[in-house]
Scaffold this active site. Structure first.
Site, mmCIF file in Angstrom:
data_model
loop_
_atom_site.group_PDB
_atom_site.id
_atom_site.type_symbol
_atom_site.label_atom_id
_atom_site.label_comp_id
_atom_site.label_asym_id
_atom_site.label_seq_id
_atom_site.Cartn_x
_atom_site.Cartn_y
_atom_site.Cartn_z
ATOM 1 N N PHE A 39 0.935 -1.130 0.041
ATOM 2 C CA PHE A 39 0.050 0.013 -0.096
ATOM 3 C C PHE A 39 0.915 1.322 0.025
ATOM 4 O O PHE A 39 1.764 1.459 0.874
ATOM 5 C CB PHE A 39 -0.916 0.109 1.401
ATOM 6 C CG PHE A 39 -2.142 -0.963 1.343
ATOM 7 C CD1 PHE A 39 -3.224 -0.655 0.778
ATOM 8 C CD2 PHE A 39 -1.732 -1.988 2.156
ATOM 9 C CE1 PHE A 39 -4.251 -1.595 0.705
ATOM 10 C CE2 PHE A 39 -2.944 -2.925 2.295
ATOM 11 C CZ PHE A 39 -3.964 -2.824 1.705
ATOM 12 N N ASP A 40 0.582 2.194 -0.981
ATOM 13 C CA ASP A 40 0.897 3.393 -0.775
ATOM 14 C C ASP A 40 0.271 4.202 0.779
ATOM 15 O O ASP A 40 -0.777 3.345 1.199
ATOM 16 C CB ASP A 40 0.634 4.444 -1.765
ATOM 17 C CG ASP A 40 0.804 5.925 -1.714
ATOM 18 O OD1 ASP A 40 2.111 6.288 -1.251
ATOM 19 O OD2 ASP A 40 0.165 6.820 -1.860
ATOM 20 N N LEU A 41 0.737 5.263 1.169
ATOM 21 C CA LEU A 41 0.036 5.689 2.366
ATOM 22 C C LEU A 41 -0.818 6.898 2.315
ATOM 23 O O LEU A 41 -1.911 6.794 2.251
ATOM 24 C CB LEU A 41 1.107 5.993 3.346
ATOM 25 C CG LEU A 41 0.758 6.283 4.751
ATOM 26 C CD1 LEU A 41 -0.051 5.211 5.622
ATOM 27 C CD2 LEU A 41 1.780 6.632 5.716
ATOM 28 N N ILE A 80 -1.168 -1.039 -4.491
ATOM 29 C CA ILE A 80 -2.159 0.014 -4.460
ATOM 30 C C ILE A 80 -1.703 1.356 -3.867
ATOM 31 O O ILE A 80 -1.109 1.661 -2.942
ATOM 32 C CB ILE A 80 -3.146 -0.501 -3.417
ATOM 33 C CG1 ILE A 80 -3.634 -2.004 -3.860
ATOM 34 C CG2 ILE A 80 -4.375 0.214 -3.571
ATOM 35 C CD1 ILE A 80 -4.322 -2.471 -2.485
ATOM 36 N N ASP A 83 -2.532 5.858 -5.012
ATOM 37 C CA ASP A 83 -3.549 6.916 -5.640
ATOM 38 C C ASP A 83 -2.553 7.844 -6.681
ATOM 39 O O ASP A 83 -3.310 8.886 -6.898
ATOM 40 C CB ASP A 83 -3.987 8.216 -4.501
ATOM 41 C CG ASP A 83 -2.847 9.069 -3.812
ATOM 42 O OD1 ASP A 83 -1.702 8.256 -3.542
ATOM 43 O OD2 ASP A 83 -3.038 10.111 -3.724
#
Length: 227
Positions: free
Chosen positions: A20-22, A173, A175
Site C-alpha cells: 500500500f501507498d500511504l 495499491i 493514488d
C-alpha cells in the site's frame, strides 16, 4: 498481451501480498499536504500558487518538487514545509471510510502487507499511529530507507523481499501514477483508488489492473468478501 476477464480475475485472486501507498490511499492527508505546499509557496512565491496549482506536486518526494522550483533552496523549502506539516498533522489528517475494516479482513485472512511510501519513516509512522493502522504493518519501506523511490522498483522489491513475496503474487495499491508505474516496473499487479486527488480518469490512463471505488472493494477483487 490480452487475457479473458475470467483468467485475469483468477490471477488477481492468487495474490497473497498487498503493498500500500500511504498518503491519499490509506490515510487522508490531502488537506495537510496541500496546505503545507500552499504555506511553503506563499513564503517563497507570494500570491503565485493556488490549490489547483500544487496538486501536481503530490506524489514525488519533496526534494524532487522543490528542485524543479529552485535548486538552491531545496533544503530551506523542505524545512519550511515540514515544520508546518508536522505542526498541523494531527489537526488535518483524517481517515478514509472502510480502510480499517478492510485491513482487519486482510490481516485475518493472512495476507502479507507492507507500506511503500515516499514519506520519511518517522512521519509515515506518525500518521499510521494516529489512524490506528500501524498494528497491521511490520514492514514499512520509506523514503529514507532506499536509494531510489517510486516509480523505481527498488522500494517495492525491498518490501517484497522483507515479506518473502514474489511479484506475480503481489499487488501495489496507490493514488498516484508513481504507484501504478512502480508496480508495473516491479512486475506486480496494480490497483488505483478512485478517490485520488489527481482524478480517477487521470489514474486510469496509466492502466492499473484494477480501479477501486472504495477500499472494501479490494476484498471482492481478491475473492475474500463474505468468506
Amino acid at each position: 498481451m490480452t487475457e479473458s476477464s475470467g483468467n485475469r480475475k483468477s490471477k488477481l485472486q492468487s495474490v497473497d501480498t498487498i503493498l500500500f501507498d500511504l498518503d491519499g490511499t490509506l490515510i487522508n492527508t490531502i488537506d495537510l499536504i496541500v496546505d503545507s505546499f500552499l504555506h511553503t509557496m506563499e513564503q517563497y512565491y507570494p500570491g503565485k500558487y493556488k490549490r489547483e496549482d500544487v496538486v501536481s506536486f503530490i506524489g514525488p518526494p519533496l526534494s524532487e518538487t522543490f528542485e524543479k522550483l529552485d535548486p538552491e533552496k531545496v533544503e530551506e523549502m523542505t524545512k519550511t514545509y515540514r515544520v508546518f506539516n508536522h505542526a498541523k498533522h494531527d489537526e488535518l489528517v483524517t481517515e478514509y471510510e472502510g480502510v480499517i475494516d478492510t485491513l482487519e479482513a486482510l490481516h485475518k485472512e493472512g495476507y502479507k502487507m507492507a507500506i511503500v511510501t515516499t514519506k520519511l519513516r518517522e512521519t509515515a509512522l506518525k500518521g499510521m499511529k494516529l489512524m490506528g493502522i500501524d498494528r497491521f504493518f511490520d514492514i514499512i519501506v520509506a523514503l529514507d530507507q532506499v536509494e531510489n523511490y517510486k516509480p523505481h522498483p527498488e522500494p517495492l522489491e525491498k518490501a517484497m523481499k522483507a515479506l518473502g513475496s514474489v511479484p506475480e503474487k503481489t499487488m501495489m495499491i496507490g493514488d498516484s501514477q508513481h504507484d501504478i508505474l512502480g508496480g508495473k516496473n516491479a512486475g506486480t499487479y496494480t490497483a488505483g483508488v478512485s478517490w485520488s486527488i489527481k482524478g480517477k480518469e487521470f489514474l486510469n490512463s496509466f492502466e492499473p489492473d484494477v480501479m477501486l471505488e472504495t477500499m472494501p472493494d479490494l476484498l471482492e477483487v481478491l475473492g475474500i468478501r463474505n468468506k
